[in-house]
Write an enzyme that holds these catalytic residues in place. Structure first.
Site, PDB file in Angstrom:
ATOM      1  N   HIS A 281       0.808  -1.327  -0.151  1.00 44.49           N
ATOM      2  CA  HIS A 281      -0.123   0.107  -0.098  1.00 44.49           C
ATOM      3  C   HIS A 281       0.806   1.375   0.030  1.00 44.49           C
ATOM      4  O   HIS A 281       0.650   2.120  -0.776  1.00 44.49           O
ATOM      5  CB  HIS A 281      -1.225   0.066   1.184  1.00 44.49           C
ATOM      6  CG  HIS A 281      -1.875   1.058   0.804  1.00 44.49           C
ATOM      7  ND1 HIS A 281      -2.826   1.378  -0.306  1.00 44.49           N
ATOM      8  CD2 HIS A 281      -1.906   2.474   1.444  1.00 44.49           C
ATOM      9  CE1 HIS A 281      -3.334   2.396  -0.359  1.00 44.49           C
ATOM     10  NE2 HIS A 281      -2.889   3.116   0.597  1.00 44.49           N
TER      11      HIS A 281
ATOM     12  N   TYR B   5       1.782   5.760  -2.386  1.00 38.31           N
ATOM     13  CA  TYR B   5       2.024   6.996  -2.084  1.00 38.31           C
ATOM     14  C   TYR B   5       3.424   7.305  -2.359  1.00 38.31           C
ATOM     15  O   TYR B   5       3.638   8.501  -2.664  1.00 38.31           O
ATOM     16  CB  TYR B   5       1.586   7.109  -0.457  1.00 38.31           C
ATOM     17  CG  TYR B   5       0.283   7.117  -0.483  1.00 38.31           C
ATOM     18  CD1 TYR B   5      -0.494   8.159  -0.713  1.00 38.31           C
ATOM     19  CD2 TYR B   5      -0.528   5.974   0.022  1.00 38.31           C
ATOM     20  CE1 TYR B   5      -1.982   8.172  -0.635  1.00 38.31           C
ATOM     21  CE2 TYR B   5      -1.852   5.970   0.103  1.00 38.31           C
ATOM     22  CZ  TYR B   5      -2.681   6.963  -0.370  1.00 38.31           C
ATOM     23  OH  TYR B   5      -3.975   6.788  -0.201  1.00 38.31           O
TER      24      TYR B   5
ATOM     25  N   HIS C 225      -8.556  -0.008 -12.227  1.00 35.31           N
ATOM     26  CA  HIS C 225      -8.316   0.887 -11.146  1.00 35.31           C
ATOM     27  C   HIS C 225      -7.116   1.424 -11.071  1.00 35.31           C
ATOM     28  O   HIS C 225      -6.848   2.794 -10.846  1.00 35.31           O
ATOM     29  CB  HIS C 225      -8.781   0.425 -10.012  1.00 35.31           C
ATOM     30  CG  HIS C 225      -8.660   1.200  -8.518  1.00 35.31           C
ATOM     31  ND1 HIS C 225      -9.076   2.481  -8.407  1.00 35.31           N
ATOM     32  CD2 HIS C 225      -7.404   1.376  -7.803  1.00 35.31           C
ATOM     33  CE1 HIS C 225      -8.664   3.227  -7.147  1.00 35.31           C
ATOM     34  NE2 HIS C 225      -7.553   2.511  -6.734  1.00 35.31           N
ATOM     35  N   PHE C 226      -6.096   0.522 -11.063  1.00 32.41           N
ATOM     36  CA  PHE C 226      -4.732   1.207 -11.024  1.00 32.41           C
ATOM     37  C   PHE C 226      -4.088   2.052 -12.110  1.00 32.41           C
ATOM     38  O   PHE C 226      -3.153   2.627 -12.055  1.00 32.41           O
ATOM     39  CB  PHE C 226      -3.681   0.226 -10.193  1.00 32.41           C
ATOM     40  CG  PHE C 226      -3.377  -0.774 -10.926  1.00 32.41           C
ATOM     41  CD1 PHE C 226      -2.465  -0.713 -11.921  1.00 32.41           C
ATOM     42  CD2 PHE C 226      -3.413  -2.220 -10.424  1.00 32.41           C
ATOM     43  CE1 PHE C 226      -1.953  -1.917 -12.433  1.00 32.41           C
ATOM     44  CE2 PHE C 226      -2.820  -3.281 -10.980  1.00 32.41           C
ATOM     45  CZ  PHE C 226      -2.186  -3.106 -12.003  1.00 32.41           C
ATOM     46  N   HIS C 227      -4.704   1.695 -13.294  1.00 31.98           N
ATOM     47  CA  HIS C 227      -4.225   2.261 -14.561  1.00 31.98           C
ATOM     48  C   HIS C 227      -4.740   3.630 -14.623  1.00 31.98           C
ATOM     49  O   HIS C 227      -3.897   4.509 -14.809  1.00 31.98           O
ATOM     50  CB  HIS C 227      -4.402   1.578 -15.694  1.00 31.98           C
ATOM     51  CG  HIS C 227      -3.529   0.384 -16.215  1.00 31.98           C
ATOM     52  ND1 HIS C 227      -3.712  -0.917 -15.599  1.00 31.98           N
ATOM     53  CD2 HIS C 227      -2.607   0.343 -16.889  1.00 31.98           C
ATOM     54  CE1 HIS C 227      -2.586  -1.640 -15.961  1.00 31.98           C
ATOM     55  NE2 HIS C 227      -1.941  -0.837 -16.828  1.00 31.98           N
TER      56      HIS C 227
ATOM     57  N   ARG D 237      -8.683 -10.800 -13.178  1.00 31.76           N
ATOM     58  CA  ARG D 237      -7.210 -10.121 -13.842  1.00 31.76           C
ATOM     59  C   ARG D 237      -6.228 -10.987 -14.052  1.00 31.76           C
ATOM     60  O   ARG D 237      -6.380 -12.608 -13.887  1.00 31.76           O
ATOM     61  CB  ARG D 237      -6.795  -9.235 -13.026  1.00 31.76           C
ATOM     62  CG  ARG D 237      -6.095  -9.970 -11.515  1.00 31.76           C
ATOM     63  CD  ARG D 237      -5.669  -8.945 -10.489  1.00 31.76           C
ATOM     64  NE  ARG D 237      -4.515  -8.181 -10.609  1.00 31.76           N
ATOM     65  CZ  ARG D 237      -3.959  -7.563  -9.784  1.00 31.76           C
ATOM     66  NH1 ARG D 237      -4.273  -7.568  -8.510  1.00 31.76           N
ATOM     67  NH2 ARG D 237      -2.572  -6.789 -10.097  1.00 31.76           N
ATOM     68  N   ARG D 238      -5.256 -10.671 -14.908  1.00 34.47           N
ATOM     69  CA  ARG D 238      -4.090 -11.631 -15.032  1.00 34.47           C
ATOM     70  C   ARG D 238      -4.510 -12.771 -15.947  1.00 34.47           C
ATOM     71  O   ARG D 238      -4.074 -14.038 -15.437  1.00 34.47           O
ATOM     72  CB  ARG D 238      -3.345 -12.155 -13.864  1.00 34.47           C
ATOM     73  CG  ARG D 238      -2.955 -10.651 -13.095  1.00 34.47           C
ATOM     74  CD  ARG D 238      -2.245 -11.189 -11.681  1.00 34.47           C
ATOM     75  NE  ARG D 238      -1.346 -10.116 -11.457  1.00 34.47           N
ATOM     76  CZ  ARG D 238      -0.558 -10.103 -10.514  1.00 34.47           C
ATOM     77  NH1 ARG D 238      -0.665 -11.086  -9.546  1.00 34.47           N
ATOM     78  NH2 ARG D 238       0.065  -9.122 -10.032  1.00 34.47           N
TER      79      ARG D 238
HETATM   80  C1  HEM Z   1       0.167   1.768 -23.169  1.00 36.33           C
HETATM   81  C2  HEM Z   1      -0.197   1.980 -22.100  1.00 36.33           C
HETATM   82  C3  HEM Z   1      -0.615   0.834 -21.313  1.00 36.33           C
HETATM   83  C4  HEM Z   1      -1.188  -0.393 -21.751  1.00 36.33           C
HETATM   84  C5  HEM Z   1      -2.308  -0.686 -22.896  1.00 36.33           C
HETATM   85  C6  HEM Z   1      -1.376  -1.102 -20.387  1.00 36.33           C
HETATM   86  C7  HEM Z   1      -2.210  -2.358 -20.567  1.00 36.33           C
HETATM   87  C8  HEM Z   1      -1.729  -3.337 -19.497  1.00 36.33           C
HETATM   88  C9  HEM Z   1      -2.198  -4.653 -19.592  1.00 36.33           C
HETATM   89  C10 HEM Z   1      -3.150  -5.236 -20.343  1.00 36.33           C
HETATM   90  C11 HEM Z   1      -1.786  -5.237 -18.573  1.00 36.33           C
HETATM   91  C12 HEM Z   1      -2.084  -6.816 -17.863  1.00 36.33           C
HETATM   92  C13 HEM Z   1      -3.306  -6.856 -16.746  1.00 36.33           C
HETATM   93  C14 HEM Z   1      -3.609  -8.185 -16.563  1.00 36.33           C
HETATM   94  O1  HEM Z   1      -3.389  -9.257 -17.430  1.00 36.33           O
HETATM   95  O2  HEM Z   1      -4.616  -8.350 -15.755  1.00 36.33           O
HETATM   96  C15 HEM Z   1      -1.178  -4.471 -17.651  1.00 36.33           C
HETATM   97  C16 HEM Z   1      -0.611  -4.622 -16.469  1.00 36.33           C
HETATM   98  C17 HEM Z   1       0.268  -3.689 -15.793  1.00 36.33           C
HETATM   99  N1  HEM Z   1       0.200  -2.427 -15.841  1.00 36.33           N
HETATM  100 FE1  HEM Z   1       0.025  -1.566 -17.967  1.00 36.33          FE
HETATM  101  N2  HEM Z   1      -0.673  -0.723 -19.461  1.00 36.33           N
HETATM  102  C18 HEM Z   1      -0.128   0.656 -19.769  1.00 36.33           C
HETATM  103  C19 HEM Z   1       0.531   1.458 -19.158  1.00 36.33           C
HETATM  104  C20 HEM Z   1       0.821   1.324 -18.012  1.00 36.33           C
HETATM  105  C21 HEM Z   1       1.358   2.238 -16.938  1.00 36.33           C
HETATM  106  C22 HEM Z   1       1.690   3.957 -17.454  1.00 36.33           C
HETATM  107  C23 HEM Z   1       1.608   1.722 -15.943  1.00 36.33           C
HETATM  108  C24 HEM Z   1       2.118   2.478 -14.595  1.00 36.33           C
HETATM  109  C25 HEM Z   1       3.024   3.431 -14.590  1.00 36.33           C
HETATM  110  C26 HEM Z   1       1.300   0.295 -15.770  1.00 36.33           C
HETATM  111  C27 HEM Z   1       1.349  -0.332 -14.786  1.00 36.33           C
HETATM  112  C28 HEM Z   1       0.934  -1.584 -14.785  1.00 36.33           C
HETATM  113  C29 HEM Z   1       1.347  -2.816 -13.872  1.00 36.33           C
HETATM  114  C30 HEM Z   1       2.046  -2.506 -12.475  1.00 36.33           C
HETATM  115  C31 HEM Z   1       0.838  -4.066 -14.299  1.00 36.33           C
HETATM  116  C32 HEM Z   1       0.743  -5.237 -13.618  1.00 36.33           C
HETATM  117  C33 HEM Z   1      -0.478  -5.910 -13.113  1.00 36.33           C
HETATM  118  C34 HEM Z   1      -0.558  -7.135 -12.680  1.00 36.33           C
HETATM  119  O3  HEM Z   1       0.748  -7.910 -12.632  1.00 36.33           O
HETATM  120  O4  HEM Z   1      -1.592  -7.549 -12.472  1.00 36.33           O
HETATM  121  N3  HEM Z   1       0.692   0.149 -17.278  1.00 36.33           N
HETATM  122  N4  HEM Z   1      -1.225  -3.319 -18.290  1.00 36.33           N
HETATM  123 CU   LIG Z   2      -3.236  -0.569  -1.011  1.00 29.41          CU
END
Ligand code: HEM
Ligand SMILES: [Cu+2]
Ligand SMILES: [Cu+2]
Lengths: 174, 540
Positions: free
Chosen positions: B217, B221, B368-370, B431-432
């Protein structure tokens, strides 16, 4: 120090809102007794077959003497076992889960049957299903490259149908 | 202009951050396309999870850490008006963080660490991945130490003076990160590394999850505080006004530092290894930590309103139109705010002790976190970079209009990506997952949303490329930057007679220590007296 009267007002509003949210949470938790799955109970995930409860022959749906239902299931790559179960609607059901390998999460969409299944721990959820129908039971925590394929099926039938199929379920011990 | 040492430090840190960012955006776009299932030939679970693991690590750990370090050096030097303390050490910290990044990246890209950015055992990655991650964190501690030491030295040389607000925020963030990263550091050093090297046969995944929740968490921040720093310290001036309250800003940062730490169990609501009382306790803390964010919302909006009215805006909403929307800092702040409000609603649901069951680990969560991390936080990182780049390179930004286009497209793309993602979660999609195999009618309703997400992803990828293009193009610019001075906002009331406790680092460390002991002491200790059964390693 300087706090503007407007800021003070906003702070009261803020604390009021937070109080409201917390009030709702405490009412649902302490009065309605709604809690997330939290029984801290350990189990040896490597020897589930030797445990009484999670041995293969003892898995599945069991009717308790008070008419409630207990479902014992095992999560393992890549499925929830038994693969298909049938349950009655409008009945208190307690699920008990153990993992035979890695971390899994189990969720039946559109219901609040949700818990993580952590190896080494027994997860327990008690809930009711108001709506009969076919539900998928999905793994919602990454557990390996077969994670996409990890799902099983639950059929919820209305209570009368269930009671006809299970004459022993009327509450009186038989 | 600031000294070349600091300029280079900041430039190098930001550059590593943005290389990671652009690479990860390509992966993100591949992911939305792959998971839609519309393109049969792309289907590969192996590749998908390699990609998500890399994307997650690059975005959550590499982009953020390097950006925060770079911005921190700039803030410390310009707000305290003194050089970096021991620049050689700062470079060593940078080198160590980079070394860790490379060490973790090699197994990630090779598919030897497809354990996602949360690396939950007992699925095991290559030991290099864990060692690399540990070095990344240790390297960032060097930055923390330099920030805290610079603040303390300045206090010594300026007795009775409050720290400049920007440095107050940066110091709070350095302390926050030291406390935050301790959880995952313990997990990696005492469990994952020895276990992956084979020195330990088995570890307890319950303990691992508890330690990871310690970090999970407050880390958000750590990412968010630089964005708040810009909202308080840059935006009011960029908008043509003043900061409404310097003192409330300090209380907000202090509140975030203290209360974001002892509340990580809202990530464990659905876990069996912690009791419900502890979850409820952390749940209460989770709601309390909304207070400093709501205060921030008030102060920043009030500052913007002052600016709008000074510029001639009239009426209840007229001041909004009078704001300089063509200033990237102001535009980013407005867009960040919109996403923060939407994301805040979602956050309340996630944080709710009972409601969480509905959306836990569904597609709602990445939605949410995106929105709030990739949206609110990162759009402020862009604005900060547009603000710093000319001051670091001495060259004017290649095009202000393109910067505005970039910010707008990021906002539009993120809305298009994250809105359907939330809906999918409510419709039960986990998710995932790399494809939908569930033989259920429910999944028919998912398809149109996947399509919308692809469009959002394409807009975002375009926006990210535009961002990189602008920065690179500006390096070759022949126009010198017109204003190289730092531009911190002036408060309406300068902080006066601040009580000593507001800046008492020792006191706050003790308070945090006590709160952590209260909220994590027993929950961690229980693993040592419960009869627990450890897990052997598993592949994936
Ligand atoms: C071009 C822009 C972006 C696209 C299209 C995108 C798309 C995605 C997708 C499809 C996943 C997979 C989620 C899943 O399988 O449930 C993902 C995971 C993730 N994204 Fe992005 N994302 C983008 C930009 C970003 C940015 C700017 C951040 C943060 C600075 C970010 C942080 C994350 C994180 C931390 C995960 C891992 C989630 C997990 O392990 O469950 N993403 N993203
Ligand atoms: Cu949290
Ligand atoms: Cu799974």
């Amino acid at each position: 120090m300087h706090i503007d009267p407007l800021e003070k007002k906003w702070l009261y509003i803020t604390f009021g809102m937070v109080g409201l949210f917390l009030g709702a949470i405490f009412i649902s938790a302490l009065i309605s007794g709604i809690h997330p799955p939290s029984n801290v109970e350990t189990i040896d995930s490597a020897r589930l077959h030797l445990s009484e409860e999670f041995a293969e022959d003892n898995l599945g749906v069991k009717i308790q003497s008070d008419g409630s239902i207990r479902v014992t299931m095992v999560a393992g790559r890549y499925g929830f076992f038994p693969r298909h179960i049938t349950l009655p609607a409008d009945t208190t059901i307690t699920f008990r889960w153990a993992s035979i390998d890695v971390l899994h999460g189990v969720h039946m969409p559109m219901t609040n049957m949700s818990t993580m299944v952590v190896p080494g721990y027994v997860a327990e959820v008690t809930t009711e299903f108001p709506k009969p129908g076919d539900y998928p039971m999905l793994c919602n925590e990454y557990c390996g490259t077969g994670h996409d394929f990890m799902w099983s099926k639950v059929t919820v039938v209305d209570k009368q149908t269930w009671e006809r199929q299970h004459p022993s379920s009327k509450g009186d011990e038989s | 202009m600031i000294d070349s040492q600091t300029r280079n430090l900041t430039l190098w840190n930001l550059s590593v951050a943005f290389v990671a960012f652009v690479v990860a955006c390509f992966l993100g776009f591949y992911q939305v396309v792959e998971r839609s299932g519309l393109f049969e030939f792309l289907k590969s679970e192996r590749l998908y999870f390699t990609s998500v693991s890399t994307h997650g690590v690059l975005m959550a750990f590499v982009l953020t850490t390097f950006f925060i370090m770079g911005f921190g050096y700039y803030t410390a030097v310009t707000s305290l008006k003194r050089p970096v303390w021991k620049p050689a050490l700062a470079w060593a910290g940078f080198g160590l963080t980079l070394l860790g990044t490379v060490m973790a990246a090699i197994p990630l890209v090779a598919g030897k660490a497809s354990v996602l950015y949360t690396f939950y055992p007992p699925i095991q990655a290559s030991p290099w991945f864990y060692i690399g991650a540990a070095l990344l964190v240790v390297g960032s501690w060097v930055w923390c130490a330099i920030m805290v030491i610079m603040a303390v030295q300045w206090k010594k040389d300026n007795p009775g003076q409050p720290l400049p607000l920007a440095m107050y925020a940066t110091t709070a963030n350095a302390l926050l990160w030291l406390w935050t990263s301790a959880g995952v550091a313990m997990e990696v050093v005492f469990q994952l590394i020895p276990w992956s090297l084979g020195w330990m046969d088995a570890i307890d995944p319950g303990l691992s999850r508890t330690l990871f929740a310690w970090t999970l968490h407050p880390i958000v921040y750590f990412w968010l505080l630089p964005a708040y720093t810009a909202l308080y310290c840059f935006v009011p001036r960029a908008a043509g006004g003043y900061l409404f309250s310097d003192e409330m800003a300090r209380f907000a940062f202090l509140g975030l530092l203290v209360f974001s730490l002892p509340i990580g169990f809202h990530h464990l609501y659905m876990d069996p290894e912690q009791g419900s009382g502890w979850k409820l306790l952390h749940g209460v803390g989770t709601f309390l930590v909304t207070v400093p964010t709501l205060v921030t919302g008030f102060t920043v909006l009030a500052s913007m309103e002052i600016a709008g009215r000074l510029r001639g805006g009239k009426g209840l909403f007229g001041w909004i139109g009078a704001l300089p929307w063509s200033n990237p800092m102001v535009l980013a702040a407005i867009l960040a705010f919109l996403m923060l409000i939407l994301g805040g609603f979602g956050g309340i649901i996630n944080a709710s002790y009972a409601l969480n069951a509905m959306i836990h680990n569904t597609a709602w969560v990445p939605g949410h976190f995106h929105l709030i991390f990739a949206g609110t936080t990162i759009i402020m990182y862009f604005a900060i970079t547009y603000h710093l780049w000319p001051r670091l390179t001495g060259k004017a930004l290649y095009s202000n209009n393109l910067a505005l286009v970039q910010l707008w497209t990021w906002f539009v793309g993120m809305t298009m990506l994250s809105t359907p993602w939330h809906v999918l979660g409510l419709l039960g999609q986990p998710r995932r997952i790399s494809e939908v195999t569930y033989n259920s009618l429910l999944t028919l309703a998912w398809q149109p949303y996947e399509l919308f997400m692809i469009m959002g992803g394409a807009v975002l990828l375009g926006s990210a490329i535009l961002f990189a293009y602008l920065l690179i193009k500006s390096l070759g610019s022949t126009v010198a930057a017109s204003d190289l001075e730092p531009a911190y906002a002036e408060p309406i009331h300068a902080p006066r007679d601040l009580p000593g406790w507001v800046e008492n680092i020792k006191l706050w460390n003790v308070v945090i220590g006590a709160l952590m002991l209260l909220s994590f002491g027993y929950p961690i200790l229980q693993f040592f007296f419960l009869k627990t059964y450890d897990s052997i390693p598993w592949g994936y």
